[in-house]
Enzyme design. Structure first.
Site, mmCIF file in Angstrom:
data_model
loop_
_atom_site.group_PDB
_atom_site.id
_atom_site.type_symbol
_atom_site.label_atom_id
_atom_site.label_comp_id
_atom_site.label_asym_id
_atom_site.label_seq_id
_atom_site.Cartn_x
_atom_site.Cartn_y
_atom_site.Cartn_z
ATOM 1 C CG ASP A 67 -0.321 -0.552 2.472
ATOM 2 O OD1 ASP A 67 0.915 -0.558 2.553
ATOM 3 O OD2 ASP A 67 -1.059 -0.971 3.371
ATOM 4 C CG ASP A 136 -8.982 -1.650 11.265
ATOM 5 O OD1 ASP A 136 -7.997 -2.351 10.913
ATOM 6 O OD2 ASP A 136 -9.356 -0.650 10.632
ATOM 7 C CG HIS A 138 -5.706 -2.575 8.508
ATOM 8 N ND1 HIS A 138 -5.872 -1.253 8.876
ATOM 9 C CD2 HIS A 138 -4.403 -2.857 8.774
ATOM 10 C CE1 HIS A 138 -4.733 -0.773 9.316
ATOM 11 N NE2 HIS A 138 -3.834 -1.724 9.273
ATOM 12 C CD GLU A 143 -8.682 0.631 7.468
ATOM 13 O OE1 GLU A 143 -8.490 -0.414 8.126
ATOM 14 O OE2 GLU A 143 -8.200 1.724 7.806
HETATM 15 C C1 F6R Z 1 1.096 -1.322 6.008
HETATM 16 C C2 F6R Z 1 0.261 -2.473 6.301
HETATM 17 C C3 F6R Z 1 -0.587 -2.506 7.532
HETATM 18 C C4 F6R Z 1 0.266 -2.777 8.783
HETATM 19 C C5 F6R Z 1 -0.612 -2.824 10.022
HETATM 20 C C6 F6R Z 1 0.192 -3.050 11.296
HETATM 21 O O1 F6R Z 1 1.844 -1.523 4.828
HETATM 22 O O2 F6R Z 1 0.237 -3.386 5.537
HETATM 23 O O3 F6R Z 1 -1.561 -3.501 7.384
HETATM 24 O O4 F6R Z 1 0.950 -3.985 8.633
HETATM 25 O O5 F6R Z 1 -1.310 -1.618 10.143
HETATM 26 O O6 F6R Z 1 0.971 -1.936 11.578
HETATM 27 P P1 F6R Z 1 1.967 -1.934 12.821
HETATM 28 O O7 F6R Z 1 2.999 -2.937 12.572
HETATM 29 O O8 F6R Z 1 2.543 -0.525 12.821
HETATM 30 O O9 F6R Z 1 1.151 -2.234 14.015
#
Ligand code: F6R
Length: 266
Positions: A67, A136, A138, A143
């Site tokens: 992303d 959440d 994701h 989302e």
């Molecule tokens: C970003 C992504 C998100 C993160 C997720 C966890 O490229 O793919 O799904 O992996 O938000 O983020 P952290 O590791 O910061 O808790």
């Protein structure tokens, strides 16, 4: 799905990096899907170390990030491209032409999403996708209520995600409210995926994603449909898993994990 519980965050990140290294040794022209976020920093640190000390070679690898924020240019320090450069790209021998992230600055964002899907397809599909999990549920920026067959597209971020991520923006209020993300369907097409989750704050959502019903309210639960998905957690993130004892037994006894058991005990 298989769940591997490691004693702490370091061991969990180490195992994740070891599995990436093994795939890379088996296939030097690996197509590697990448994630960002705090959790992944631990994995990139380890992979960079392995590049330096064990000659782990990324010269044939193609990467596709999950992303990117809408409206952030590559040189913007808050962009995911910049994150990747800081934590990984500039420290290893990846070829720039082989590095891919969706372009959050594209004039036509929908066309950019179609182009990104095509680029993954042209590369032969993703061999190994690294994933984190959001508060959440994701994966990528899929989302709640993301269609389980969704493809790369523009997605509005939830208040929970904005709260989770705004802290690392130089001006938190300026965090974009939209991102381009691979879809759940795009992710499910990879040949293997590894999701890493660390810390107690992830315990509830990991239990829901792994042991709860498959639901578009928790995108990570769709990974239950994937034929080769490994969930790696530390003890804290595993603390709400009902089947923890069984998962530990598998790691301790299945021949497939034998080389890693030895490694982890070094
Ligand atoms: C970003 C992504 C998100 C993160 C997720 C966890 O490229 O793919 O799904 O992996 O938000 O983020 P952290 O590791 O910061 O808790």
């Amino acid at each position: 799905m298989e769940v591997i519980i490691q004693p702490d965050a370091k061991a969990a990140a180490d195992l994740t990096a070891r599995l990436v290294a093994k795939e890379l040794q088996d296939k030097p022209r690996l197509v590697l899907g990448l994630a960002t976020g705090r959790t992944m920093e631990t994995v990139y640190r380890r992979l960079v170390e392995m590049h330096r000390t064990e000659n782990l070679d990324f010269s044939g690898v193609a990467t596709f990030n999950l992303d990117e924020y809408v409206g952030l240019a590559a040189e913007n320090e808050d962009s995911y491209r910049y994150y990747m450069k800081r934590h990984f790209f500039k420290h290893v021998n990846l070829r720039t032409v082989n590095v891919h992230l969706p372009d959050g600055m594209a004039e036509d964002l929908d066309a950019e999403c179609v182009h990104y899907e095509q680029a993954i397809h042209d590369a032969g599909g993703i061999d190994l996708q690294l994933l984190g999990i959001g508060a959440d549920g994701h994966i990528g920026f899929n989302e709640p209520l993301s269609a389980l067959q969704s493809r790369t597209r523009v997605k509005a971020l939830t208040p929970a995600t904005i709260e989770q991520n705004a802290w690392h923006f130089s001006v938190p209020e300026k965090m974009p409210r939209r991102a381009l993300t691979m879809g759940v369907g795009t992710i499910l097409e990879c040949r293997r995926c590894i999701l890493l989750a660390l810390g107690e704050t992830k315990a509830g959502i990991i239990a829901a994603a792994v042991e709860g019903p498959i639901t578009s309210m928790i995108s990570a639960s769709a990974l239950q449909l994937h034929p080769h998905c490994t969930i790696i957690v530390d003890e804290a993130a595993a603390s709400r898993l009902r089947g923890a004892e069984y998962y530990r037994w598998i790691f301790e006894n299945e021949p497939e994990w034998q080389p890693y058991r030895k490694l982890m005990k070094r």
